[in-house]
Motif scaffolding. Structure first.
Motif, mmCIF file in Angstrom:
data_model
loop_
_atom_site.group_PDB
_atom_site.id
_atom_site.type_symbol
_atom_site.label_atom_id
_atom_site.label_comp_id
_atom_site.label_asym_id
_atom_site.label_seq_id
_atom_site.Cartn_x
_atom_site.Cartn_y
_atom_site.Cartn_z
ATOM 1 N N CYS A 66 61.407 -9.200 52.419
ATOM 2 C CA CYS A 66 61.336 -7.756 52.661
ATOM 3 C C CYS A 66 62.464 -6.998 51.968
ATOM 4 C CB CYS A 66 61.335 -7.462 54.154
ATOM 5 S SG CYS A 66 62.820 -7.966 55.024
ATOM 6 N N GLY A 104 59.391 -3.174 59.394
ATOM 7 C CA GLY A 104 59.488 -2.084 58.434
ATOM 8 C C GLY A 104 58.407 -2.011 57.392
ATOM 9 N N THR A 111 57.442 1.965 59.960
ATOM 10 C CA THR A 111 58.147 1.972 61.238
ATOM 11 C C THR A 111 58.622 0.546 61.459
ATOM 12 O OG1 THR A 111 56.001 1.671 62.330
ATOM 13 C CG2 THR A 111 56.904 3.895 62.319
ATOM 14 N N MET A 112 59.599 0.348 62.334
ATOM 15 C CA MET A 112 60.103 -1.014 62.505
ATOM 16 C C MET A 112 58.961 -1.973 62.818
ATOM 17 S SD MET A 112 62.776 -2.966 62.296
ATOM 18 C CE MET A 112 64.317 -2.069 62.579
ATOM 19 N N LEU A 122 67.449 -3.030 57.898
ATOM 20 C CA LEU A 122 66.280 -2.206 58.185
ATOM 21 C C LEU A 122 66.600 -1.077 59.155
ATOM 22 C CD1 LEU A 122 63.461 -4.899 58.623
ATOM 23 C CD2 LEU A 122 64.104 -3.664 56.558
ATOM 24 N N ASN A 123 67.525 -1.334 60.067
ATOM 25 C CA ASN A 123 67.849 -0.369 61.115
ATOM 26 C C ASN A 123 68.930 0.628 60.691
ATOM 27 O OD1 ASN A 123 67.200 0.350 63.891
ATOM 28 N ND2 ASN A 123 69.298 -0.226 64.396
ATOM 29 N N MET A 180 64.309 3.494 57.001
ATOM 30 C CA MET A 180 62.873 3.673 57.244
ATOM 31 C C MET A 180 62.332 4.873 56.466
ATOM 32 S SD MET A 180 61.511 1.301 59.030
ATOM 33 C CE MET A 180 62.403 -0.172 59.519
ATOM 34 N N ILE A 216 61.623 3.836 53.003
ATOM 35 C CA ILE A 216 60.384 3.060 52.883
ATOM 36 C C ILE A 216 59.189 3.994 52.766
ATOM 37 C CG2 ILE A 216 58.802 1.492 54.087
ATOM 38 C CD1 ILE A 216 61.233 0.140 55.332
ATOM 39 N N LEU A 244 60.939 -3.903 50.268
ATOM 40 C CA LEU A 244 61.019 -2.587 50.900
ATOM 41 C C LEU A 244 62.056 -1.694 50.243
ATOM 42 C CD1 LEU A 244 60.724 -3.609 54.675
ATOM 43 C CD2 LEU A 244 58.900 -2.988 53.066
#
Length: 396
Positions: free
Chosen positions: A49, A226, A230-231, A294-295, A300, A303, A373
């Motif tokens: 990812c 992600g 969204t997560m 990712l957080n 996000m 992405i 991503l």
């Protein structure tokens, strides 16, 4: 260094592989044994990812490998605790079981649902799944899958997986009986052709399962972490499932998966579930590193910006060539071809000179895109430009 077929004769033949050996990867690029580079839009079927060898994951593995690799799942370890807490705090779930593959996580979800059915629904065991779905390659997950022809492989199938039709609620309703314990679906059917669940269908399905007192399981092996902007993809629909599985992107390239559930569903007794490598600190440390990237603030959003950029580019390409448009969610997208030449385009892309392009055609009339991503807009532009050339080459 030329490819020598004798060097690979000890490997079991399970798929057709081209005569090249990848030796190095960085970001969206791979390099083979002869130094040839490839722009990778597959990323191990959405596994990488953050691209190949992301520094955050490499550093986490290097550090953890020097400290503790595997004390056995019979004991707690800090990285697994840290990752579990991150996942529950970011979702509607309360409990996490770590495994090594998406199929293993889905197998665990099937077991958990059936255990819950024994306790709460008089032994109900049937799990409604969907035509064209894909849940893994174990005997139970193959039986759960709606992939054409799989009902004949390794027969007899595991009983208890009636098939409904994606985005058609009545097909689900008609299958529910006293032996039904759950409905299980992918928010986006990846192998089935990148088919997203409709917003209304997903919300009405959640309402139906609650009305009937059965569980809703989302297989987010491909859509989670992600991938869909969204997560977790279920968040896109504004619903709360009872069970979720994760795989692929959760480890950023290493073997890691997870089974998550709400507290009321966490009914495993000691001995019901386990696994020698499950939740080991080396893999879960990688998972912590992936989650934190990712957080991070703005990730996000980036992405979704890239997803829109890719979608717009694919639509322009489709219009130019008279194709049938594109579809998907986030950075899991498909270009719907007007001809059955998907495999030919994939082959031409891989053998393109001087640099190759790695694409995927789960169906002959469709190309699937699963880039890193964090792919750049410049790399998306490059891919679209090359794809345009390749279509012209294949169709001349």
């Amino acid at each position: 260094m030329a490819f020598n077929p004798a060097d690979v004769k000890s490997l079991m033949e399970i798929t057709s592989r081209p005569e090249l050996i990848f030796v190095k990867g960085e970001g969206s690029w791979l390099e083979d044994q002869e130094g040839r580079r490839y722009l990778d839009i597959m990323q191990g079927w959405a596994v990488n990812c953050l691209g190949h060898c992301p520094p955050e994951v490499v550093q986490a593995i290097e550090h953890q490998a020097k400290v503790l690799i595997n004390p056995s799942p019979g004991f707690y370890n800090q990285p697994s605790i840290d990752l579990a807490n991150r996942l529950t705090s970011a979702s509607c779930f309360d409990r996490v079981f770590f495994a090594n593959s998406g199929a293993e996580a889905n197998e665990g979800a099937i077991k958990l649902a059936r255990k819950w059915g024994q306790i709460h629904r008089n032994g109900a065991y049937k799990i409604i799944t969907f035509d064209h779905s894909f849940h893994g390659r174990t005997l139970a997950t193959m039986s759960a899958s709606g992939k054409a022809g799989w009902d004949k492989k390794f027969a007899p199938q595991v009983d208890g997986f009636p098939k409904a039709i994606m985005n058609y609620l009545d097909s689900v309703r008609e299958l529910i009986d006293d032996q039904t314990v759950a409905v299980m679906l992918e928010p986006v059917q990846g192998e089935g052709g990148v088919i997203p669940a409709d917003m209304q269908f997903m919300r009405e399905l959640r309402a139906l399962t609650r009305e009937k007192g059965i569980l809703l399981i989302v297989d987010e092996v491909q859509t989670g972490m992600g991938r869909c902007g969204t997560m977790f993809a279920y968040q896109h629909y504004g619903i709360e499932p009872d069970i979720m599985t994760l795989g692929k992107g959760i480890g950023g390239g290493v073997p890691l998966s997870a089974l998550l559930c709400r507290e009321e569903v966490a009914c495993f007794e000691h001995g019901d579930q386990g696994g020698t490598y499950n939740g080991n600190p080396l893999m879960t440390a990688a998972g912590v590193a992936v989650f934190d990237v990712l957080n991070a603030p703005g990730f996000m959003e980036s992405i979704n910006e890239r997803a829109q950029y890719l979608s717009d580019g694919l639509n322009k390409l489709s219009a130019k060539w008279g194709m049938k448009g594109e579809r998907g969610l986030g950075l899991l997208r498909a270009l719907m071809l007007d001809r059955e030449d998907g495999n030919a385009i994939v082959e031409a892309a891989r053998t393109r000179a001087p640099e190759g392009l790695l694409l995927n055609a789960p169906r002959t009339n469709l190309l699937r895109f699963m880039p890193a991503l964090n792919i750049s807009k410049e790399e998306i532009d490059l891919m679209l430009s090359w794809l345009d050339e390749l279509i012209a080459q294949v169709r001349q």
